[in-house]
Design a protein around this motif. Structure first.
Motif, PDB file in Angstrom:
ATOM      1  N   VAL A 279       0.777  -1.156  -0.098  1.00 27.68           N
ATOM      2  CA  VAL A 279       0.104   0.019  -0.047  1.00 27.68           C
ATOM      3  C   VAL A 279       0.943   1.167  -0.060  1.00 27.68           C
ATOM      4  N   ASP A 280       1.083   1.742  -1.137  1.00 24.86           N
ATOM      5  CA  ASP A 280       2.054   2.910  -1.317  1.00 24.86           C
ATOM      6  C   ASP A 280       1.441   3.984  -2.455  1.00 24.86           C
ATOM      7  N   SER A 281       2.171   4.859  -2.920  1.00 25.72           N
ATOM      8  CA  SER A 281       1.810   5.734  -3.515  1.00 25.72           C
ATOM      9  C   SER A 281       1.439   5.100  -5.239  1.00 25.72           C
ATOM     10  N   ASN A 282       2.227   4.140  -5.544  1.00 27.06           N
ATOM     11  CA  ASN A 282       1.786   3.515  -6.657  1.00 27.06           C
ATOM     12  C   ASN A 282       0.594   2.548  -6.542  1.00 27.06           C
ATOM     13  N   PHE A 283       0.145   2.048  -5.428  1.00 24.50           N
ATOM     14  CA  PHE A 283      -0.967   1.607  -5.198  1.00 24.50           C
ATOM     15  C   PHE A 283      -2.282   2.427  -5.381  1.00 24.50           C
ATOM     16  N   VAL A 284      -1.993   3.456  -4.382  1.00 24.68           N
ATOM     17  CA  VAL A 284      -3.193   4.475  -4.222  1.00 24.68           C
ATOM     18  C   VAL A 284      -3.249   5.296  -5.404  1.00 24.68           C
ATOM     19  N   GLN A 285      -4.437   5.634  -6.078  1.00 21.99           N
ATOM     20  CA  GLN A 285      -4.450   6.494  -6.901  1.00 21.99           C
ATOM     21  C   GLN A 285      -5.727   7.577  -6.897  1.00 21.99           C
ATOM     22  N   ILE A 286      -5.127   8.592  -5.991  1.00 16.75           N
ATOM     23  CA  ILE A 286      -5.918   9.690  -5.534  1.00 16.75           C
ATOM     24  C   ILE A 286      -6.549  10.157  -6.750  1.00 16.75           C
ATOM     25  N   ALA A 287      -7.814  10.442  -6.806  1.00 20.98           N
ATOM     26  CA  ALA A 287      -8.404  11.104  -7.929  1.00 20.98           C
ATOM     27  C   ALA A 287      -8.909  12.526  -7.344  1.00 20.98           C
ATOM     28  N   GLU A 288      -8.979  13.510  -8.276  1.00 17.68           N
ATOM     29  CA  GLU A 288      -9.389  14.759  -8.041  1.00 17.68           C
ATOM     30  C   GLU A 288     -10.852  14.813  -7.605  1.00 17.68           C
ATOM     31  N   PRO A 289     -11.245  15.569  -6.817  1.00 18.42           N
ATOM     32  CA  PRO A 289     -12.719  15.266  -6.099  1.00 18.42           C
ATOM     33  C   PRO A 289     -13.515  15.787  -7.641  1.00 18.42           C
ATOM     34  N   THR A 290     -14.710  15.082  -7.634  1.00 20.85           N
ATOM     35  CA  THR A 290     -15.769  15.293  -8.602  1.00 20.85           C
ATOM     36  C   THR A 290     -17.137  15.901  -7.811  1.00 20.85           C
ATOM     37  N   ASN A 291     -16.663  16.210  -6.431  1.00 17.84           N
ATOM     38  CA  ASN A 291     -17.988  16.832  -5.627  1.00 17.84           C
ATOM     39  C   ASN A 291     -17.607  18.010  -5.490  1.00 17.84           C
ATOM     40  N   GLY A 292     -18.611  19.030  -5.372  1.00 15.55           N
ATOM     41  CA  GLY A 292     -18.557  20.324  -4.877  1.00 15.55           C
ATOM     42  C   GLY A 292     -18.257  21.372  -5.948  1.00 15.55           C
ATOM     43  N   CYS A 293     -18.036  22.593  -5.506  1.00 16.09           N
ATOM     44  CA  CYS A 293     -17.941  23.692  -6.642  1.00 16.09           C
ATOM     45  C   CYS A 293     -16.525  23.771  -7.025  1.00 16.09           C
ATOM     46  N   LEU A 294     -15.665  23.178  -6.031  1.00 15.25           N
ATOM     47  CA  LEU A 294     -14.195  23.119  -6.598  1.00 15.25           C
ATOM     48  C   LEU A 294     -14.025  22.366  -7.937  1.00 15.25           C
ATOM     49  N   ALA A 295     -14.969  21.185  -7.821  1.00 13.53           N
ATOM     50  CA  ALA A 295     -14.775  20.338  -9.047  1.00 13.53           C
ATOM     51  C   ALA A 295     -15.826  20.615 -10.273  1.00 13.53           C
ATOM     52  N   ALA A 296     -16.471  21.750 -10.123  1.00 13.01           N
ATOM     53  CA  ALA A 296     -17.442  22.153 -11.064  1.00 13.01           C
ATOM     54  C   ALA A 296     -16.914  22.647 -12.265  1.00 13.01           C
ATOM     55  N   ASN A 297     -17.847  22.881 -13.481  1.00  8.81           N
ATOM     56  CA  ASN A 297     -17.465  23.552 -14.621  1.00  8.81           C
ATOM     57  C   ASN A 297     -16.579  24.508 -14.137  1.00  8.81           C
ATOM     58  N   GLU A 298     -15.261  24.766 -14.954  1.00 10.92           N
ATOM     59  CA  GLU A 298     -14.401  25.886 -14.643  1.00 10.92           C
ATOM     60  C   GLU A 298     -15.223  27.152 -14.933  1.00 10.92           C
ATOM     61  N   TYR A 299     -16.131  27.223 -15.574  1.00 10.42           N
ATOM     62  CA  TYR A 299     -17.016  28.708 -15.925  1.00 10.42           C
ATOM     63  C   TYR A 299     -17.867  28.894 -14.749  1.00 10.42           C
ATOM     64  N   ALA A 300     -18.264  27.846 -14.051  1.00  6.09           N
ATOM     65  CA  ALA A 300     -19.468  28.116 -13.224  1.00  6.09           C
ATOM     66  C   ALA A 300     -18.985  27.823 -11.584  1.00  6.09           C
ATOM     67  N   LYS A 301     -17.760  27.930 -11.192  1.00  3.06           N
ATOM     68  CA  LYS A 301     -17.444  27.239  -9.941  1.00  3.06           C
ATOM     69  C   LYS A 301     -18.042  28.489  -8.907  1.00  3.06           C
ATOM     70  N   PHE A 302     -17.997  29.750  -9.307  1.00  2.00           N
ATOM     71  CA  PHE A 302     -18.590  30.859  -8.093  1.00  2.00           C
ATOM     72  C   PHE A 302     -20.108  30.855  -8.225  1.00  2.00           C
ATOM     73  N   PHE A 303     -20.577  30.579  -9.467  1.00  2.00           N
ATOM     74  CA  PHE A 303     -22.093  30.740  -9.433  1.00  2.00           C
ATOM     75  C   PHE A 303     -22.439  29.294  -8.594  1.00  2.00           C
ATOM     76  N   CYS A 304     -21.860  28.187  -8.726  1.00  2.00           N
ATOM     77  CA  CYS A 304     -22.109  27.039  -8.045  1.00  2.00           C
ATOM     78  C   CYS A 304     -22.131  27.359  -6.516  1.00  2.00           C
ATOM     79  N   ASP A 305     -21.020  28.074  -5.887  1.00  2.00           N
ATOM     80  CA  ASP A 305     -20.916  28.194  -4.801  1.00  2.00           C
ATOM     81  C   ASP A 305     -22.122  29.282  -4.240  1.00  2.00           C
ATOM     82  N   TYR A 306     -22.417  30.161  -5.113  1.00  2.00           N
ATOM     83  CA  TYR A 306     -23.691  31.056  -4.550  1.00  2.00           C
ATOM     84  C   TYR A 306     -24.909  30.324  -4.430  1.00  2.00           C
ATOM     85  N   VAL A 307     -25.250  29.357  -5.400  1.00  3.50           N
ATOM     86  CA  VAL A 307     -26.262  28.347  -5.180  1.00  3.50           C
ATOM     87  C   VAL A 307     -26.292  27.746  -3.742  1.00  3.50           C
ATOM     88  N   VAL A 308     -25.293  27.267  -3.663  1.00  7.98           N
ATOM     89  CA  VAL A 308     -25.046  26.422  -2.415  1.00  7.98           C
ATOM     90  C   VAL A 308     -25.282  27.130  -1.378  1.00  7.98           C
TER      91      VAL A 308
END
Length: 860
Positions: free
Chosen positions: A294-323
């Motif tokens: 169990v090391d960095s070769n075994f684990v493959q951390i993926a970028e989060p798909t959840n939340g406004c940080l992972a939103a469409n690049e054009y809509a992140k601030f709007f997403c945050d405003y909605v939430v």
């Protein structure tokens, strides 16, 4: 599905069916809590009684799922929408067993509950083993939890997180995770109840979807994607066992940090051994899996798909405003707490008001023109567009990229939404400069004053004590000398209100504000929805007319939209509608509009605002084309903040470029002072193309000339005669040069339509009795037939060229005492008589009871 067909429940299930749950429960509980009985003296039959009193079952319930945000996009042929974000309260995606790798199912059973398919919720063998350990320890140290009992615990943990207050959540969580007798007893009985109501597969599926996997990650699908970048159906034996290793200690065994790798691997290998022993793995599969570190070769951390940080690049601030506005979405519940609970439950498709086509135009332009990585100045920019007759927010863009992580993302990023108010993730706002002058213009028009009236523009120092301010919370009292200057140090003696607006002349607007109540200006702004971004009251200091209040761009766009919308202001909204997972449509935010101004006043204000764009200070921002646009520029002292706010009859846009913090002049940046125009222009050009727009209405004549006075010719009059004549028509006189004699020159020129209260600056010179004393005569008009108001009478006298003082008084039999609410019934001199143009006119009025009606008053 795994190759592990459900086994017989064996002798435990048989005994349960024969003897009944209560009897067996007594045996289990007695064995389980023997140490506690020994200490407390509680009898076994008492424990059985307590067990019988517990609830029979607990519902599995639906776990929190993602909410999906959508925006409108014209090039989507399916339904015109594009997904812009997936927002979870908990990062979880519920999936059926069929979509889970067989290795996950086998790892859960082998690692957590080997006899899962043999027991009926409580594993008697494990209970007796745990009881023996508890006897030796003298306390309840082991609970022999089955997968079903763990599921019960996790359900209570999840329920605790939905409670409205932090205190309630903490207490419920403590109870759900306690190791005491009561909690274990409750867990056992509810586990037995679950086994009676649900199949083994249903229980296992629920467990794997609810289990915690560290941080905000819940359920096997989210964990698989988070730590290995793949779906749960494709997990290998080593990966599956490594994930199941997390569930008992999600904080210290999750794979988000290398600090946990050793502990995870140790537990993973135990689970793999159990899988081999249970026949779920061959020896070769086992050897291969445990050989993988169990090391960095075994684990493959993926970028989060959840939340406004992972939103469409054009809509992140709007997403945050909605939430951040969830508590305001009334269709999700009757109270803010209910709305938050519904949002946390998730499973909602949120169809927002964002127009992705227009948003791309706005965001690309801001990124193109306004750098976000300057070290010499904390430079910021924001732009927002709204549909003026609904309040729908169409765009929300800024130069910094969205990042709400702890490290903040560096100099190019921020979590602060420059477009919105502080309570919704925004800043404390920015000084709006001369865009605020429009609210003074509106107050001027509401008083009945006109666009063509000329005001003094020659003074650059004002005594603040001479400004009326009836607001108790505007920050006053104000005192001292207020000093200011015009852009480019412009010096002009006098100017019409129309030109003062198109050229944004500070000295003229200081004179306008001096004729008004500063609180009156604030009331007009507030009627249009204007408020400070920090939620403090709008300040009413005299300098506020030049834009010292700090306001968010969204607020300014909405207010200007109200002017363009015939005086009707619509509150900003961001959600059109919701859809649940079962296809039920819930209402979004309904448009909330109010008539803030009369249409006539709105039309009159739009006239010079159109001039701002076509030939005034905002010419560079003019999108051209067939759709007219109105607007107003704004620049604060030293060009610290710059604005361009404007609107068509369909869409309003606000653009701000300035210092996020600090006071560095934008003149130090190439093109710094014109970026606002170059951002505004293409956005409105695209908006006009998409939404169209109509011509603005012509302002009524009464608001063009207003109650202005044409300056009479006072050349050759002695100073006392000139004073009497000017005061009689509502003007002031100030000697600019000379100590005695007669008027030899003055400004403005004779015939100028001056606003009442303005000052005429005269020069005195030599003169005497031999000067021409002739004063022209004219015919006195009929002032009483038909019955006329005082304002109408002044207009008739002005048209006749009569500039003497007007004395209007209430007739003795009148019901009221206010000539502003009256009609003329008698006059002197009589109609048709020849009179000097400086004659004093007296009018008897029939005054009515009650307050005087004001057709231009702000409508609430």
């Amino acid at each position: 599905m795994a190759n592990n067909p459900q086994k017989s429940k064996g002798w435990f299930a048989a005994i349960l069916g024969i003897t009944g749950m209560s009897a067996l429960a007594g045996v289990i509980v007695t064995a389980m809590v023997a140490p506690a009985i020994a200490v407390t003296g509680v009898a076994a039959n008492s424990a059985i009684g307590v067990f019988d009193a517990l609830p029979e079952y607990i519902d599995l319930g639906e776990q929190a799922e993602k909410n999906t945000l959508w925006a409108w996009r014209s090039d989507n042929p399916a339904d015109g929408h594009i997904r812009i974000a997936e927002v979870y309260w908990q990062d979880r995606e519920e999936i059926p067993l069929e979509r889970m790798s067989e290795h996950v199912i086998n790892a859960a059973v082998a690692g957590e509950d080997r006899r899962f398919y043999d027991h009926a919720g409580v594993d008697a063998t494990s209970v007796f083993r745990a009881a023996l350990g508890n006897v030796l320890a003298g306390d309840i140290e082991s609970g022999a939890s089955t997968l079903t009992m763990q599921l019960v615990k996790n359900i209570f943990v999840q329920r605790s997180l939905y409670l409205p207050t932090e205190e309630e959540r903490d207490e419920a969580y403590r109870q759900a995770t306690a190791t005491d007798f009561d909690r274990k007893l409750n867990e056992m009985k509810l586990a037995i109840g679950l086994e009676k109501r649900f199949t083994k597969d249903e229980i296992l599926e629920a467990y794997l979807n609810i289990a915690p996997f560290g941080g905000n990650t819940y359920g096997i699908q989210a964990a698989s994607q988070r730590y290995f970048g793949k779906i749960a159906q494709t997990l290998s034996p080593a990966e599956a066992a490594s994930l199941i290793a997390i569930v008992q200690y999600p904080t210290t065994r999750n794979l988000s940090t290398a600090d946990n790798y050793e502990a995870n691997e140790e537990r993973r290998n135990v689970i793999l051994w159990s899988m081999w022993q249970e026949g779920y793995l061959t020896e070769a599969q086992y050897d291969e899996a445990v050989a993988i570190p169990v090391d960095s070769n075994f684990v493959q951390i993926a970028e989060p798909t959840n939340g406004c940080l992972a939103a469409n690049e054009y809509a992140k601030f709007f997403c945050d405003y909605v939430v951040r506005n969830v508590e305001n979405f009334e269709s999700l519940g009757a109270t803010p707490e209910e709305r938050l609970d519904r949002w946390r439950q998730g499973g909602l498709d949120v169809y927002t008001t964002m127009n992705m086509d227009l948003q791309r135009t706005a965001q690309d332009r801001v990124w193109e023109l306004v750098p976000n990585d300057l070290e010499t100045i904390e430079l910021g920019s924001a732009t927002v567009s709204v549909e003026i007759d609904t309040g729908r927010i169409l765009t929300m863009a800024q130069n910094k990229v969205f990042n709400d992580t702890e490290d903040g993302g560096g100099i190019t990023a921020t979590a602060v939404n420059f477009n919105t108010d502080r309570p919704y993730g925004g800043s404390s706002g920015f000084q709006v400069g001369s865009t605020y002058k429009i609210f003074a213009l509106l107050a001027w028009l509401q008083r009945g004053f006109g666009l063509n009236e000329v005001v003094d523009a020659s003074q650059f120092e004002q005594d603040q004590t001479e400004f009326l301010d009836t607001c108790a919370d505007g920050g006053g009292p104000w005192g001292g000398i207020w000093e200011f200057k015009n852009s480019a140090n412009l010096e002009i003696p006098s100017v019409s209100v129309f030109e003062a607006t198109t050229r944004s002349i500070n000295s003229a607007y200081a004179s306008i504000a001096k004729e008004l109540d500063q609180c009156e200006i604030r009331r007009v702004a507030e009627a249009l929805g204007v408020h400070r971004a920090d939620n403090n009251p709008l300040q009413t200091n005299p300098a506020a007319v030049l834009g010292t209040n700090e306001i968010a761009p969204l607020t300014m766009a909405s207010a200007f939209g109200g002017i363009a919308n015939g005086g009707k202001t619509c509150e900003p909204v961001m959600v059109d509608y919701f859809e649940t997972t079962d296809g039920v449509r819930l209402a979004g935010q309904e448009s909330s509009c109010r008539q803030s101004l009369t249409p006539d006043v709105a039309a009159a204000a739009a006239s010079p605002m159109r001039g701002v764009v076509t030939g005034g200070t905002g010419t560079r921002a003019n999108p051209g084309g067939d759709v007219p646009v109105i607007g107003k520029t704004g620049t604060t002292d030293s060009q610290v903040h710059t604005w361009m706010v404007g609107s068509s009859t369909e869409v309003a846009t606000a653009v701000w470029v300035g210092n996020i913090v600090g006071d560095t002049s934008l003149r130090r940046i190439s093109g710094g002072t014109v970026m606002r125009h170059d951002i505004f222009r293409p956005i409105m050009d695209r908006a006009n193309e998409m939404y169209g727009g109509e011509a603005f209405p012509t302002p009524p004549a009464r608001l063009q000339n207003g109650a202005g006075v044409q300056l009479p010719d006072i050349t050759g009059l002695y100073i006392d005669e000139a004073i009497q004549l000017l005061e009689g028509v509502g003007l002031k006189l100030e000697v600019q040069a000379g100590a005695a004699g007669v008027v030899v020159s003055y400004e403005p020129a004779p015939g100028t339509l001056l606003a009442r209260g303005q000052t005429v600056y005269v020069t005195l010179g030599e003169g005497g009795d031999d000067r021409d004393r002739f004063v022209p005569s004219t015919v006195m008009p009929n002032l009483i037939s038909p019955a006329r108001s005082e304002v109408e009478i002044r207009g008739l006298l002005q048209e006749a060229g009569i500039y003497g003082p007007l004395q209007a008084y209430c007739f003795e039999g009148s019901a009221g005492s206010d000539t502003a609410n009256a009609e003329a019934i008698g006059q002197l001199p009589d109609a048709g008589s020849f009179v000097r143009i400086d004659v004093q006119v007296e009018v008897a009025m029939n005054c009515f009871a009650g307050a005087a009606p004001n057709p231009d008053e702000v409508l609430e």
